[in-house]
Design a protein around this motif. Structure first.
Motif, PDB file in Angstrom:
ATOM      1  N   LEU A 276       0.607   3.014  -7.781  1.00 58.66           N
ATOM      2  CA  LEU A 276       0.518   2.173  -8.937  1.00 58.66           C
ATOM      3  C   LEU A 276       1.280   0.650  -8.670  1.00 58.66           C
ATOM      4  O   LEU A 276       0.618  -0.263  -9.324  1.00 58.66           O
ATOM      5  CB  LEU A 276       1.187   3.115 -10.135  1.00 58.66           C
ATOM      6  CG  LEU A 276       0.995   2.561 -11.359  1.00 58.66           C
ATOM      7  CD1 LEU A 276      -0.547   2.580 -11.665  1.00 58.66           C
ATOM      8  CD2 LEU A 276       1.602   3.410 -12.453  1.00 58.66           C
ATOM      9  N   ILE A 277       2.543   0.674  -8.271  1.00 61.93           N
ATOM     10  CA  ILE A 277       3.139  -0.585  -8.202  1.00 61.93           C
ATOM     11  C   ILE A 277       2.342  -1.427  -7.207  1.00 61.93           C
ATOM     12  O   ILE A 277       2.180  -2.540  -7.711  1.00 61.93           O
ATOM     13  CB  ILE A 277       4.685  -0.339  -7.518  1.00 61.93           C
ATOM     14  CG1 ILE A 277       5.588   0.417  -8.672  1.00 61.93           C
ATOM     15  CG2 ILE A 277       5.202  -1.588  -7.024  1.00 61.93           C
ATOM     16  CD1 ILE A 277       6.749   0.813  -8.134  1.00 61.93           C
ATOM     17  N   ASN A 278       1.821  -1.095  -5.995  1.00 61.64           N
ATOM     18  CA  ASN A 278       1.188  -1.871  -5.110  1.00 61.64           C
ATOM     19  C   ASN A 278      -0.103  -2.363  -5.479  1.00 61.64           C
ATOM     20  O   ASN A 278      -0.694  -3.494  -5.100  1.00 61.64           O
ATOM     21  CB  ASN A 278       1.429  -1.353  -3.682  1.00 61.64           C
ATOM     22  CG  ASN A 278       2.666  -1.195  -3.290  1.00 61.64           C
ATOM     23  OD1 ASN A 278       2.912  -2.208  -2.794  1.00 61.64           O
ATOM     24  ND2 ASN A 278       3.282  -0.168  -3.234  1.00 61.64           N
ATOM     25  N   ILE A 279      -0.788  -1.527  -6.271  1.00 64.00           N
ATOM     26  CA  ILE A 279      -2.052  -2.036  -6.845  1.00 64.00           C
ATOM     27  C   ILE A 279      -1.875  -3.071  -7.838  1.00 64.00           C
ATOM     28  O   ILE A 279      -2.588  -4.053  -7.750  1.00 64.00           O
ATOM     29  CB  ILE A 279      -2.933  -0.952  -7.568  1.00 64.00           C
ATOM     30  CG1 ILE A 279      -3.623  -0.205  -6.724  1.00 64.00           C
ATOM     31  CG2 ILE A 279      -3.859  -1.350  -8.416  1.00 64.00           C
ATOM     32  CD1 ILE A 279      -4.196   1.153  -7.262  1.00 64.00           C
ATOM     33  N   TYR A 280      -0.850  -3.051  -8.664  1.00 70.23           N
ATOM     34  CA  TYR A 280      -0.662  -4.175  -9.676  1.00 70.23           C
ATOM     35  C   TYR A 280      -0.051  -5.357  -9.135  1.00 70.23           C
ATOM     36  O   TYR A 280      -0.484  -6.579  -9.440  1.00 70.23           O
ATOM     37  CB  TYR A 280       0.204  -3.556 -11.094  1.00 70.23           C
ATOM     38  CG  TYR A 280      -0.477  -2.999 -11.842  1.00 70.23           C
ATOM     39  CD1 TYR A 280      -0.855  -3.942 -13.100  1.00 70.23           C
ATOM     40  CD2 TYR A 280      -0.925  -1.560 -12.108  1.00 70.23           C
ATOM     41  CE1 TYR A 280      -1.627  -3.327 -14.080  1.00 70.23           C
ATOM     42  CE2 TYR A 280      -1.724  -1.142 -13.168  1.00 70.23           C
ATOM     43  CZ  TYR A 280      -1.950  -2.159 -14.154  1.00 70.23           C
ATOM     44  OH  TYR A 280      -2.707  -1.522 -15.414  1.00 70.23           O
TER      45      TYR A 280
END
Length: 319
Positions: A276-280
């Motif tokens: 989630l963190i790395n997609i955003y």
């Protein structure tokens, strides 16, 4: 029958088949609408994935009500209040046939999600239901076809209150489902949620302006000699670049907090938070690579870009 002889009401509990169907509905809503969240859910254990799908479906319903152009502002507020009242009734053990509420309240009980957090989510979307005609000095477009733009928040601190309710609260709900023990995880989750919402605000400046909303704080606009009126017609992307870069730097601080959060949550959920963190964060950096030109077209990650991040998340889960 005397008052002392009144029967004790037993809270209603949905049948297992009802819950299975309810979670299936929520999964479908999430798969269809959650373009970024859904990828992170894939690396979660089944029950946690189901719970987060229920939370997302609840948020989606709130957003859909708040953004429904076919309703007046008064009707949207009434419908949001009615939706929240329905949640409260199911939380109190009253019967319901709404699959989102059935799944959400089951997830809430399973993962001891505080009821106040779910209320805050709905209250956050209610903050979007503001009639421009009653707002302070909306800036009217040069033609009747263009919306009156209303700057939603005067300062960044004001904006953070909104972001807390619609995004930081999501972070707090998520870590209840992920599992954590150290209270130090909570402020990190709040900061991570703020980063997600700031990224959304940067990406959606043009789309929000089309609905008459400006989330960029008034004091930040003024700092760069901008106003809401500059978002009308065809905005000059170069003039907005320094402002959007400022908001991006604030988001990057939140992503750093997100990285610090990962070790605090249960091991089986860490890959999902990583994804989630790395997609955003990848989305934010893609916007930066485009020189913050969010006006020429909506900037998104490709499926391939998301799958690369998802693949790294899967590797974390099995190693």
């Amino acid at each position: 029958m005397s008052a002392g002889a009144q029967p004790v009401l037993v809270p209603w509990t949905p049948a297992p088949a009802q819950l299975t169907m309810a979670y299936s509905v929520c999964r479908g809503i999430t798969r269809t609408n959650a373009r970024n969240f859904y990828y992170a859910f894939l690396v979660l254990p089944k029950r946690k994935r189901q719970a987060l799908s229920a939370v997302y479906a609840f948020m989606r319903r709130c957003d859909d009500i708040a953004d429904d152009p076919g309703l007046t502002f008064e009707e949207r507020r009434f419908k949001l209040d009615t939706w929240l009242d329905a949640l409260h009734r199911v939380q109190q053990g009253q019967p319901s046939d709404d699959p989102i509420l059935l799944a959400l309240t089951d997830a809430q009980r399973r993962y001891t999600i505080p009821a106040g957090l779910l209320d805050d989510l709905a209250m956050g979307t209610a903050m979007d239901v503001v009639d421009p005609a009653t707002s302070n000095q909306p800036e009217q477009g040069p033609s009747d076809s263009e919306p009156a733009l209303t700057v939603q928040y005067r300062t960044f601190d004001d904006l953070k209150i909104y972001c807390y309710r619609v995004a930081s609260v999501v972070g707090l709900v998520c870590i209840h489902i992920f599992g954590y023990r150290d209270p130090a995880a909570e402020p990190l989750a709040e900061q991570c949620g703020l980063a997600f919402q700031l990224t959304n605000i940067i990406r959606d400046v043009k789309e929000d302006a089309a609905m008459g909303r400006v989330y960029l704080p008034e004091e930040d606009l003024a700092k760069f000699n901008l106003s809401a009126a500059d978002l009308l017609a065809t905005p000059d992307a170069s003039r907005f670049r320094p402002l959007l870069a400022l908001e991006a730097d604030r988001a990057r601080e939140g992503y750093q907090a997100g990285e610090q959060l990962i070790p605090y949550i249960a091991e089986d959920s860490q890959p999902a938070l990583y994804v989630l963190i790395n997609i955003y964060r990848k989305l934010l950096e893609k916007i930066a690579e485009r020189q913050y030109d969010v006006f020429s077209g909506k900037i998104t990650l490709t499926v391939t870009e998301k799958l690369r991040i998802l693949g790294r998340g899967f590797l974390q889960r099995i190693t």
